[in-house]
Design a protein around this motif. Structure first.
Motif, PDB file in Angstrom:
ATOM      1  N   HIS B  16       0.798  -1.229   0.000  1.00  0.00           N
ATOM      2  CA  HIS B  16       0.000   0.000   0.000  1.00  0.00           C
ATOM      3  C   HIS B  16       0.833   1.282   0.000  1.00  0.00           C
ATOM      4  O   HIS B  16       0.277   2.391  -0.025  1.00  0.00           O
ATOM      5  CB  HIS B  16      -1.003  -0.004   1.170  1.00  0.00           C
ATOM      6  CG  HIS B  16      -0.453   0.570   2.430  1.00  0.00           C
ATOM      7  ND1 HIS B  16      -0.824   1.793   2.918  1.00  0.00           N
ATOM      8  CD2 HIS B  16       0.478   0.097   3.277  1.00  0.00           C
ATOM      9  CE1 HIS B  16      -0.157   2.045   4.042  1.00  0.00           C
ATOM     10  NE2 HIS B  16       0.622   1.032   4.278  1.00  0.00           N
ATOM     11  N   HIS B  17       2.143   1.125   0.024  1.00  0.00           N
ATOM     12  CA  HIS B  17       2.983   2.318  -0.098  1.00  0.00           C
ATOM     13  C   HIS B  17       4.344   1.950  -0.664  1.00  0.00           C
ATOM     14  O   HIS B  17       5.142   1.298   0.024  1.00  0.00           O
ATOM     15  CB  HIS B  17       3.172   3.013   1.248  1.00  0.00           C
ATOM     16  CG  HIS B  17       4.053   4.216   1.128  1.00  0.00           C
ATOM     17  ND1 HIS B  17       3.595   5.430   0.660  1.00  0.00           N
ATOM     18  CD2 HIS B  17       5.382   4.394   1.338  1.00  0.00           C
ATOM     19  CE1 HIS B  17       4.593   6.283   0.617  1.00  0.00           C
ATOM     20  NE2 HIS B  17       5.686   5.684   1.021  1.00  0.00           N
ATOM     21  N   VAL B 101       1.452   3.711  -5.356  1.00  0.00           N
ATOM     22  CA  VAL B 101       2.747   4.310  -5.638  1.00  0.00           C
ATOM     23  C   VAL B 101       2.747   5.799  -5.307  1.00  0.00           C
ATOM     24  O   VAL B 101       1.950   6.566  -5.853  1.00  0.00           O
ATOM     25  CB  VAL B 101       3.107   4.105  -7.125  1.00  0.00           C
ATOM     26  CG1 VAL B 101       4.528   4.619  -7.397  1.00  0.00           C
ATOM     27  CG2 VAL B 101       2.982   2.647  -7.522  1.00  0.00           C
ATOM     28  N   ASP B 102       3.655   6.167  -4.406  1.00  0.00           N
ATOM     29  CA  ASP B 102       3.885   7.586  -4.108  1.00  0.00           C
ATOM     30  C   ASP B 102       4.706   8.166  -5.255  1.00  0.00           C
ATOM     31  O   ASP B 102       5.873   7.816  -5.436  1.00  0.00           O
ATOM     32  CB  ASP B 102       4.641   7.685  -2.776  1.00  0.00           C
ATOM     33  CG  ASP B 102       5.135   9.097  -2.462  1.00  0.00           C
ATOM     34  OD1 ASP B 102       4.844  10.036  -3.233  1.00  0.00           O
ATOM     35  OD2 ASP B 102       5.812   9.248  -1.433  1.00  0.00           O
ATOM     36  N   THR B 103       4.103   9.051  -6.030  1.00  0.00           N
ATOM     37  CA  THR B 103       4.772   9.582  -7.230  1.00  0.00           C
ATOM     38  C   THR B 103       5.408  10.947  -6.985  1.00  0.00           C
ATOM     39  O   THR B 103       5.885  11.584  -7.917  1.00  0.00           O
ATOM     40  CB  THR B 103       3.748   9.712  -8.376  1.00  0.00           C
ATOM     41  OG1 THR B 103       2.621  10.461  -7.872  1.00  0.00           O
ATOM     42  CG2 THR B 103       3.287   8.355  -8.854  1.00  0.00           C
ATOM     43  N   VAL B 127      -0.566   7.562  -5.126  1.00  0.00           N
ATOM     44  CA  VAL B 127      -0.640   8.321  -3.881  1.00  0.00           C
ATOM     45  C   VAL B 127      -0.041   9.701  -4.155  1.00  0.00           C
ATOM     46  O   VAL B 127       1.071   9.802  -4.678  1.00  0.00           O
ATOM     47  CB  VAL B 127       0.152   7.611  -2.764  1.00  0.00           C
ATOM     48  CG1 VAL B 127       0.122   8.426  -1.481  1.00  0.00           C
ATOM     49  CG2 VAL B 127      -0.385   6.205  -2.537  1.00  0.00           C
ATOM     50  N   VAL B 128      -0.782  10.750  -3.822  1.00  0.00           N
ATOM     51  CA  VAL B 128      -0.358  12.121  -4.114  1.00  0.00           C
ATOM     52  C   VAL B 128       0.380  12.696  -2.909  1.00  0.00           C
ATOM     53  O   VAL B 128      -0.183  12.774  -1.807  1.00  0.00           O
ATOM     54  CB  VAL B 128      -1.580  12.995  -4.461  1.00  0.00           C
ATOM     55  CG1 VAL B 128      -1.173  14.468  -4.566  1.00  0.00           C
ATOM     56  CG2 VAL B 128      -2.222  12.521  -5.757  1.00  0.00           C
ATOM     57  N   ARG B 129       1.605  13.126  -3.129  1.00  0.00           N
ATOM     58  CA  ARG B 129       2.388  13.691  -2.029  1.00  0.00           C
ATOM     59  C   ARG B 129       2.094  15.179  -1.926  1.00  0.00           C
ATOM     60  O   ARG B 129       2.362  15.958  -2.853  1.00  0.00           O
ATOM     61  CB  ARG B 129       3.871  13.455  -2.290  1.00  0.00           C
ATOM     62  CG  ARG B 129       4.759  13.784  -1.097  1.00  0.00           C
ATOM     63  CD  ARG B 129       6.220  13.762  -1.451  1.00  0.00           C
ATOM     64  NE  ARG B 129       6.731  12.400  -1.517  1.00  0.00           N
ATOM     65  CZ  ARG B 129       7.840  11.986  -0.870  1.00  0.00           C
ATOM     66  NH1 ARG B 129       8.546  12.836  -0.140  1.00  0.00           N
ATOM     67  NH2 ARG B 129       8.252  10.748  -0.981  1.00  0.00           N
ATOM     68  N   VAL B 164      -6.077   7.537  -8.257  1.00  0.00           N
ATOM     69  CA  VAL B 164      -5.528   8.080  -7.009  1.00  0.00           C
ATOM     70  C   VAL B 164      -6.352   7.548  -5.838  1.00  0.00           C
ATOM     71  O   VAL B 164      -7.580   7.688  -5.834  1.00  0.00           O
ATOM     72  CB  VAL B 164      -5.544   9.619  -7.023  1.00  0.00           C
ATOM     73  CG1 VAL B 164      -5.182  10.164  -5.639  1.00  0.00           C
ATOM     74  CG2 VAL B 164      -4.564  10.142  -8.071  1.00  0.00           C
ATOM     75  N   VAL B 165      -5.681   6.937  -4.875  1.00  0.00           N
ATOM     76  CA  VAL B 165      -6.405   6.330  -3.752  1.00  0.00           C
ATOM     77  C   VAL B 165      -6.061   6.937  -2.398  1.00  0.00           C
ATOM     78  O   VAL B 165      -6.697   6.619  -1.398  1.00  0.00           O
ATOM     79  CB  VAL B 165      -6.159   4.808  -3.676  1.00  0.00           C
ATOM     80  CG1 VAL B 165      -6.794   4.099  -4.876  1.00  0.00           C
ATOM     81  CG2 VAL B 165      -4.673   4.494  -3.569  1.00  0.00           C
ATOM     82  N   ALA B 166      -5.028   7.783  -2.351  1.00  0.00           N
ATOM     83  CA  ALA B 166      -4.602   8.315  -1.054  1.00  0.00           C
ATOM     84  C   ALA B 166      -3.730   9.533  -1.265  1.00  0.00           C
ATOM     85  O   ALA B 166      -3.243   9.791  -2.377  1.00  0.00           O
ATOM     86  CB  ALA B 166      -3.821   7.262  -0.267  1.00  0.00           C
ATOM     87  N   VAL B 167      -3.561  10.298  -0.200  1.00  0.00           N
ATOM     88  CA  VAL B 167      -2.559  11.359  -0.196  1.00  0.00           C
ATOM     89  C   VAL B 167      -1.519  11.025   0.866  1.00  0.00           C
ATOM     90  O   VAL B 167      -1.723  10.157   1.707  1.00  0.00           O
ATOM     91  CB  VAL B 167      -3.192  12.749   0.078  1.00  0.00           C
ATOM     92  CG1 VAL B 167      -4.132  13.153  -1.049  1.00  0.00           C
ATOM     93  CG2 VAL B 167      -3.909  12.767   1.423  1.00  0.00           C
TER      94      VAL B 167
END
Lengths: 379, 379, 379
Positions: B16-17, B101-103, B127-129, B164-167
């Motif tokens: 998940h990350h 994926v944290d991009t 995943v949006v940083r 996108v599923v998370a920040v």
């Protein structure tokens, strides 16, 4: 089963810090909210946790259910038996000769110390919670400049009550331990009392929290301090017992200080117990919440440098009598396993291991609180 | 091999990350600098470390080398195969059905989520940083009194992008968690933006870091938070997740909060997961850096009191696809070993152990992020 | 016995941080006060502790007593043999080729480095304690505006003395590590010296403590820093080495920094060693106080992510030569057990395990301090 497990199974314990059990039949929701420190969450079973697994494994058989019984069966059987029988079974299964009961926290209707003792076939003593006492004083009405005197008098009276063996502070919950360690002056206490009386609410003023710690010093009884793990009302990093160091220097030579729970700061607590003559510790609450699967590991860390006269047993059970039993079971199993392995590795002699088991399970508490040897446990 | 290891080996995981893998052939120096959190040091092989030993043991066979192959052989074989084949082998070996994926961190040229998914035969989400997003807003030019609106709009747009599923926030790196927990006022944000725009550099203003945490609350998606272990840019003690407690009280009932990595504060994270309904955790990054020799121990502490619906798997792999594989392997082996021992000791039933494995390896993440069941994993 | 234990038993160690042994026969009370970090407490035997059990188990046989001999027998035999023979037996049993001796703390009459070396059949080097040096400067009289220059000159002279290989700071004891990391200005040092000279007492001014850390940087020798566990004079949470992070950033590329003891912050120390090229660590003092029963566990945590060129051995023995022996024994047994298990699980190759044993037990220290290969250990 090894000789140390046998000895600990046969040893009546002193549970030097616990609470009462609920005197009512619990709904599934009520039981759920008592099973974890997080309360009940919609859509998530509180049994899906280390403590839930431990209850299904070790408590179900005492309700005549198979090991690992499903949660629904467990709750149904618990209801069918009724709270009196459930409490009786778990409390007597704990094989505990003495319970020291903190009577200052009772959002539920709980067994009194005498009722707890009766159900367990044990003896009970009382621990006076100082914040509750101060809040009761304020609830009855007091002037700011009388606060210190009235609280001191009420505390003195409370500890003279027969059966009281210790006082307790939940400073960890109210302010944490990052406090000015010095005894507050009368003027500071009066001013702080004025602020509190004006604002209302629970006691959370740093000066008044400190004042209660120093009140404990004046009372002369052992002081139990909540440290580490608790519910969401705590700031865990402010409950690290290492933060007490300056205060422990100032209070050296006065009262014994018992660091309760400690997890995850059991090593910090062990350090304090190793260097301050007056400091003792337990890992109550943590043991049944981690369950037997991890109790040994927590005890290993707690004992890493702790002198063997400094570790005590407590369950910190509250509400459900499962925890009075489970706390005792986790302590016995965890301690026996670690001692037996040391004996097997010839790192410890068997007589030494048996002494350590008896000290930590019973005699350290007996000595510290000046407990008489109960008839049932004379040996 | 026990039944739990078999089940976990057969279970497609949700990672998940994580991050992408480098899309270029790496020199020995480049590989060295990606292998550890400390970078490359002259005269010291990065392979002389727990993670280096684990790579030689568990990754060498996937490059057709013997277990424990020498570092030089490993690097030579890796170069000979080329980055596409290396990535393909390790990513598919991870047997992971979903990568989140944290991009927002890409000092190297990395696989996109789609490229990562393709090489692995899996599905990828994004995943949006948030700090990267705010820095992009500022790079494009913004007035201080427009900052909050523009960042909010950009974030809203970013999370509406398909997949996108998370920040995620790296507040831990920028200020640490010892922050005022309250939502900053518009005037405070404007003033802080003015300071930042005047000074330049990366986003590190405490007000603006807080503002992003509250932006995450408004977005409504799960929020991933870096906590604990990282490179030398962190102040480890400021990344203790216990410092988030006041903020977690204020944001109760809003978004899920995922504490990433956590080591060495996995017990503090477990406490938060046990008492706050919205808190989850993983021990990603820590597992492959400690290697299989210690992954079980880290997982044991992480699970000491954590409800079983609250632990997730992540690799936090960055740069080298070895880590996507190794993270999965450490998770599977560590968790299987600890669960199997509990079953063998009759502390846990086998069906319960299998449920815990499936939940933590896959289903907790599926439920939390609302992931559809991929065709390849329908069962 | 496995091959790694054999190799470590045969390997002459470098004990890179220790103190002398008392050169006098010790009364029971004196011995008690040296056995624990807490000193002697009336009515409690210091032998009833992990370190006491370890001494009775592992030191008694070297005094011709049975394992686990009673404390009274142990003390009687120790007295009968006399301090010279006791020191000789334990120091030679340590099989240590080099002792690096901190000579700046001597409330008792202790062996000089040469005397220690002679009794052990080893070589000794000296470590200069900077706070003691500054206090000696002040004791001889100095003007505030001359303080920095005179301390710098005295330190420069001290480290040019033959056999000096490192300096040491006990900043952890004096102020803790929550310090402004910047080098203080001359004016700041002068002003702080003025305050100290007026007030007297030991060096505990934060500016002057920082000044000594920066003096160490100028000297160019490895700097040993007490961190974590010690006696009651420490505030444990202020001795967490993670607090040094900002200072480590500023001093990057200058001198090696050796984090001593570290317990219970060995993971925090490991993090620093993993991300800062100049950082090294040991778990001295903690090993003999936990005893062999827990030394492995402490070493496991210390090595969780530490590069294998970054761990060193020290005993931090002070006063009783039992600890020079016991520190070495705990290190050898703990490390051998953890490495052997990894080899047995095929997580580590045997040649790698043997390299790690030799590095951490001897060669990391040899390289770091530039020690010549002693004749007795050339191999």
């Amino acid at each position: 089963m090894g000789p140390i497990q046998e000895a600990l199974d046969a040893l009546p314990l002193v549970d030097h810090h616990c609470h009462g059990a609920v005197t009512a039949d619990l709904s599934a929701g009520d039981f759920a909210s008592l099973l974890t420190e997080g309360g009940a969450w919609p859509g998530v079973s509180p049994f899906d946790s280390p403590v839930g697994v431990a209850v299904r494994r070790h408590c179900a058989p005492l309700l005549d259910l198979p090991r690992h019984a499903p949660a629904a069966d467990y709750l149904a059987r618990r209801s069918a038996l009724g709270w009196r029988e459930v409490n009786r079974r778990f409390l007597s299964a704990a094989r505990t000769e003495v319970f020291c009961v903190d009577t200052g926290y009772a959002p539920h209707s709980l067994t009194s110390p005498d009722e707890l003792a009766h159900a367990a076939g044990a003896t009970a003593y009382e621990v006076v919670r100082l914040e509750a006492l101060a809040e009761a004083v304020v609830a009855q009405g007091v002037e700011p400049d009388e606060y210190a005197r009235v609280v001191g008098a009420a505390a003195g009276e409370a500890v003279r009550k027969p059966g009281v063996v210790a006082v307790k502070s939940v400073a960890a919950y109210r302010t944490g331990f990052d406090l000015n360690p010095a005894r507050p002056t009368d003027a500071e206490v009066t001013e702080a009392a004025r602020r509190w009386l004006a604002r209302g609410g629970r006691l959370a003023d740093p000066v008044l929290v400190r004042h209660l710690l120093w009140t404990a010093v004046d009372l002369g009884l052992p002081l139990q301090l909540h440290t580490g793990f608790g519910d969401d009302d705590i700031r865990l990093h402010h409950a690290d017992p290492a933060l007490l160091t300056d205060w422990l220097h100032l209070t050296r030579g006065t009262v014994p200080v018992l660091l309760l729970h400690c997890w995850p700061y059991q090593r910090q607590a062990a350090y304090l117990a190793a260097v301050f003559e007056q400091v003792y510790l337990d890992v109550g609450l943590a043991l049944h919440h981690t369950g037997p699967a991890r109790s040994r590991a927590v005890l290993e860390e707690a004992l890493e440098i702790t002198p063997f006269r400094k570790l005590l047993h407590s369950s910190d059970a509250y509400g459900v009598a499962e925890f009075h039993h489970l706390g005792a079971l986790c302590f016995r199993q965890g301690l026996a396993a670690l001692l037996q392995d040391r004996v097997d590795a010839d790192e410890l002699s068997l007589p030494d291991a048996l002494r350590i088991a008896t000290w930590t399970g019973r005699d350290n508490a007996r000595r510290l609180y000046g407990l008489p040897t109960p008839d049932s446990a004379r040996d």
